[in-house]
Design a protein around this motif. Structure first.
Motif, PDB file in Angstrom:
ATOM      1  N   LEU A  42       0.816  -1.207   0.000  1.00  0.00           N
ATOM      2  CA  LEU A  42       0.000   0.000   0.000  1.00  0.00           C
ATOM      3  C   LEU A  42       0.855   1.264   0.000  1.00  0.00           C
ATOM      4  CD1 LEU A  42      -2.707  -1.125   2.600  1.00  0.00           C
ATOM      5  CD2 LEU A  42      -2.764  -1.312   0.106  1.00  0.00           C
ATOM      6  N   ASN A  43       2.109   1.139   0.411  1.00  0.00           N
ATOM      7  CA  ASN A  43       3.023   2.288   0.427  1.00  0.00           C
ATOM      8  C   ASN A  43       4.034   2.237  -0.713  1.00  0.00           C
ATOM      9  OD1 ASN A  43       1.790   3.181   2.802  1.00  0.00           O
ATOM     10  ND2 ASN A  43       3.207   2.026   4.096  1.00  0.00           N
ATOM     11  N   PHE A  44       3.851   1.289  -1.634  1.00  0.00           N
ATOM     12  CA  PHE A  44       4.859   1.060  -2.670  1.00  0.00           C
ATOM     13  C   PHE A  44       4.856   2.137  -3.743  1.00  0.00           C
ATOM     14  CE2 PHE A  44       6.896  -1.818  -5.957  1.00  0.00           C
ATOM     15  CZ  PHE A  44       8.105  -1.879  -5.293  1.00  0.00           C
ATOM     16  N   GLY A  45       3.735   2.850  -3.896  1.00  0.00           N
ATOM     17  CA  GLY A  45       3.701   3.959  -4.846  1.00  0.00           C
ATOM     18  C   GLY A  45       3.058   3.618  -6.171  1.00  0.00           C
ATOM     19  N   TYR A  46       3.103   2.365  -6.565  1.00  0.00           N
ATOM     20  CA  TYR A  46       2.428   1.943  -7.785  1.00  0.00           C
ATOM     21  C   TYR A  46       2.051   0.471  -7.684  1.00  0.00           C
ATOM     22  CZ  TYR A  46       7.191   0.401  -8.982  1.00  0.00           C
ATOM     23  OH  TYR A  46       8.441  -0.176  -8.961  1.00  0.00           O
ATOM     24  N   ALA A  47       1.113   0.063  -8.531  1.00  0.00           N
ATOM     25  CA  ALA A  47       0.557  -1.296  -8.450  1.00  0.00           C
ATOM     26  C   ALA A  47       1.568  -2.313  -8.957  1.00  0.00           C
ATOM     27  CB  ALA A  47      -0.736  -1.374  -9.254  1.00  0.00           C
ATOM     28  N   PRO A 126      -5.197   3.885 -13.774  1.00  0.00           N
ATOM     29  CA  PRO A 126      -6.587   3.403 -13.706  1.00  0.00           C
ATOM     30  C   PRO A 126      -6.653   1.945 -13.256  1.00  0.00           C
ATOM     31  CG  PRO A 126      -5.805   3.352 -15.951  1.00  0.00           C
ATOM     32  CD  PRO A 126      -4.708   4.024 -15.146  1.00  0.00           C
ATOM     33  N   VAL A 127      -7.877   1.458 -13.021  1.00  0.00           N
ATOM     34  CA  VAL A 127      -8.069   0.065 -12.597  1.00  0.00           C
ATOM     35  C   VAL A 127      -7.451  -0.879 -13.631  1.00  0.00           C
ATOM     36  CG1 VAL A 127      -9.775  -1.728 -12.155  1.00  0.00           C
ATOM     37  CG2 VAL A 127     -10.164   0.590 -11.307  1.00  0.00           C
TER      38      VAL A 127
END
Length: 243
Positions: A42-47, A126-127
């Motif tokens: 959740l803190n990684f910055g990107y998916a 986006p999703v």
């Protein structure tokens, strides 16, 4: 072989072993990936599932030797190995049955982690903004890595009747074959030449290669060969009891 497979699977889930292995793996991964801030997705910055595929081999290095340490060591200790090898089964069928059972338990532990991918898929902006190819390649790499670790664990278990010795031996072999060659390649002795060749001998390099999303036959052949090599050593170790 199927009889051995069913026997081992039943032994995992008729006791706490199977549930404990799955629970510990998911608990450790969940804590690192969603609770501890330094490694939280959740803190990684990107998916990206990068932190999961970085941490998973470290956890498997300990969990898989723990799964496999009883495979043959316990049967040697109790004397039931003599009964097992006198059954109308070839040694390779015994080894492969136990191999499939241990690997199946690990794969079952992997299944709930698909929720990590679904979560990040939905949280992406986006999703769906996530590297699906890299994720599939990394999961495939985890399967190959797990199969190699299981083969190593079975070999270690076939050498001794002491489960602790089996665990430590499998842990040492797995650690060296995954991390050892990369550490050797970083030594000043190999800094200018030979580092790439030495690093390519270790599992870590081939696992990372699969994680890039490009399925290279060299990586697949490497893991299959390593797995087959240790399974062969396990069969030979069993056959030595008949000499």
């Amino acid at each position: 072989m199927l009889a051995i497979f069913r026997k081992e699977i039943n032994s995992f889930f008729s006791s706490l072993i199977g549930y404990l292995v799955i629970g510990v793996f998911l608990l450790v991964m969940g804590l690192f990936l969603f609770v501890f801030p330094d490694t939280s997705l959740l803190n990684f910055g990107y998916a990206s599932l990068g932190p999961f595929f970085t941490l998973a081999p470290n956890v498997l290095t300990f969990i898989i030797p723990a799964i496999c340490m009883r495979a043959f060591a316990e049967e040697r200790q109790t004397g039931s190995i003599e009964l097992l090898v006198t059954r109308p089964l070839r040694d390779y069928e015994i080894v492969f049955g136990k191999f499939l059972a241990c690997l199946t338990l690990v794969l079952i532990a992997f299944l709930p982690t698909v929720l990590y991918y679904v979560t990040l898929y939905q949280l992406g902006s986006p999703v769906g903004n996530i590297d699906a190819g890299g994720t599939i390649g990394s999961y495939l790499g985890l399967v190959f890595l797990a199969s190699a670790f299981v083969a190593i664990g079975l070999f270690a278990s076939s050498l001794t009747s002491n489960q602790i010795v089996s665990f430590l031996l499998a842990l040492a072999l797995s650690f060296f074959l995954y991390f050892g060659f990369s550490l050797l390649a970083g030594l000043p002795l190999f800094y200018l030449s030979g580092a790439g060749l030495i690093e390519s001998l270790g599992m870590q390099e081939h696992f990372h290669s699969l994680g890039r999303g490009l399925i290279d036959s060299r990586d697949v052949v490497y893991f299959l060969s390593l797995t087959a090599f240790f399974l062969l050593l396990t069969v030979i170790s069993l056959e030595r009891r008949k000499w």
